[in-house]
Scaffold this active site. Structure first.
Site, PDB file in Angstrom:
ATOM      1  N   ARG A 136      49.575  43.589  35.978  1.00  0.00           N
ATOM      2  CA  ARG A 136      50.217  44.613  36.815  1.00  0.00           C
ATOM      3  C   ARG A 136      49.292  44.960  37.965  1.00  0.00           C
ATOM      4  O   ARG A 136      48.080  45.083  37.759  1.00  0.00           O
ATOM      5  CB  ARG A 136      50.468  45.896  36.012  1.00  0.00           C
ATOM      6  N   ASN A 157      38.225  43.069  37.594  1.00  0.00           N
ATOM      7  CA  ASN A 157      39.331  42.175  37.219  1.00  0.00           C
ATOM      8  C   ASN A 157      38.814  40.752  37.138  1.00  0.00           C
ATOM      9  O   ASN A 157      37.864  40.398  37.840  1.00  0.00           O
ATOM     10  CB  ASN A 157      40.429  42.260  38.285  1.00  0.00           C
ATOM     11  N   HIS A 159      40.242  36.882  37.762  1.00  0.00           N
ATOM     12  CA  HIS A 159      41.381  36.190  38.359  1.00  0.00           C
ATOM     13  C   HIS A 159      41.217  34.676  38.168  1.00  0.00           C
ATOM     14  O   HIS A 159      40.130  34.144  38.369  1.00  0.00           O
ATOM     15  CB  HIS A 159      41.476  36.527  39.854  1.00  0.00           C
TER      16      HIS A 159
END
Ligand code: GAR
Length: 273
Positions: A136, A157, A159
């Protein structure tokens, strides 16, 4: 030895990165402890991993919240403390600022979900949030309520691509379909855009002739499990600094970007005594 950092994780799926981080905390590779696991997906298999390690977990059912906000807005629990104009101005997920209706619709429902997420997180003291396959986008509403100290971003994060190539939902798929000869993964701090925040670390792997997408994903995930704990430990050891840097480009214009600098190895030594 400095104190352990408290880490909260947000996941959406299987949680193999979550597992790598928990294991690294338990083995001491990360000077930290996992204090909660949250998810947007009630059937996320990664919830079981939290349970196995007796880590508290919670669900914020994004799909339900988004449906209610879009279909029965009068029943939706939209927080009062958000400023749509401010969010529209800050966010850079949607580039078309002239036609903000799509962005407004997105932001309204996500803010409703994020308010619940923040409410659930309130009960936990944390130093860092790691997104470990959390599928999200977070809005400035959430980000600003977590990143409360200037110059100290607290949301990381991972990725599945070598950013800034292939942001978005399917990093390994995009890498494969483009015909890249090298793939990779990136750990970065979150900013107001999609996968656009300052880069902390990257790892690469070769893509050989005949490699399938499944094999690329496998090679990539193995690199992710190595990279994420290293980046988190650098945060724990206070080695990461984010500076706003201005560059002069060849055509005489200026370009500004937030850049992570990693303090040297001597500092790690000092931290660990
Ligand atoms: C990982 O490949 C991660 O990089 C990716 O989801 C997968 C989660 O796997 N994240 C994104 O695509 C974020 N945009 P996991 O649940 O087994 O850790």
């Amino acid at each position: 030895m400095s104190r352990k950092i408290r880490i909260g994780a947000l996941i959406s799926g299987g949680g193999t990165n979550l597992q790598a981080i928990i294991d690294s905390c338990e083995s001491g590779k990360i000077n930290g402890e996992m204090v909660f696991v949250g998810t947007d997906n009630p059937s996320a298999a990664g919830l079981k991993r939290a349970e196995n390690h007796r880590i508290p977990s919670f669900v914020v059912n994004y799909a339900d919240i988004i449906r209610t906000v879009n279909q029965q807005p009068e029943q939706a629990d939209i927080p009062k403390d958000f400023d749509m104009d401010d969010l529209l101005q800050k966010q850079s997920i949607f580039s078309d600022k002239e036609n903000p209706e799509k962005a407004k619709k997105f932001l309204r429902s996500r803010v409703a979900a994020e308010a619940e997420l923040l409410e659930k997180m309130k009960g936990f003291d944390f130093d860092l949030i790691v997104l470990a396959g959390f599928l999200r986008n977070l809005t400035p509403y959430f980000i600003d309520r977590v990143n409360t100290e200037e110059g100290l971003p607290k949301i990381m994060n991972i990725h599945p691509a070598l950013l800034p190539a292939f942001p978005g939902k399917d990093g390994y798929g995009d890498t494969f379909r483009y015909g890249c000869k090298v793939g990779g993964c990136t750990v970065h701090f979150i900013d107001y855009g999609e996968d656009s925040g300052p880069i902390i670390g990257q790892k690469t792997f070769p893509i050989e002739p005949g490699d399938t997408l499944d094999l690329i994903k496998k090679k990539g995930l193995e690199k992710e499990w190595e990279l994420y704990p290293v980046c988190i430990q650098m945060f724990a050891a206070n080695q990461l600094h984010v500076d706003r840097v201005t560059f002069l480009t060849e055509n005489g214009k200026t370009y500004q970007r937030s850049i992570v600098t990693i303090k040297n190895i001597l500092d790690i030594g000092q931290q660990s005594h």
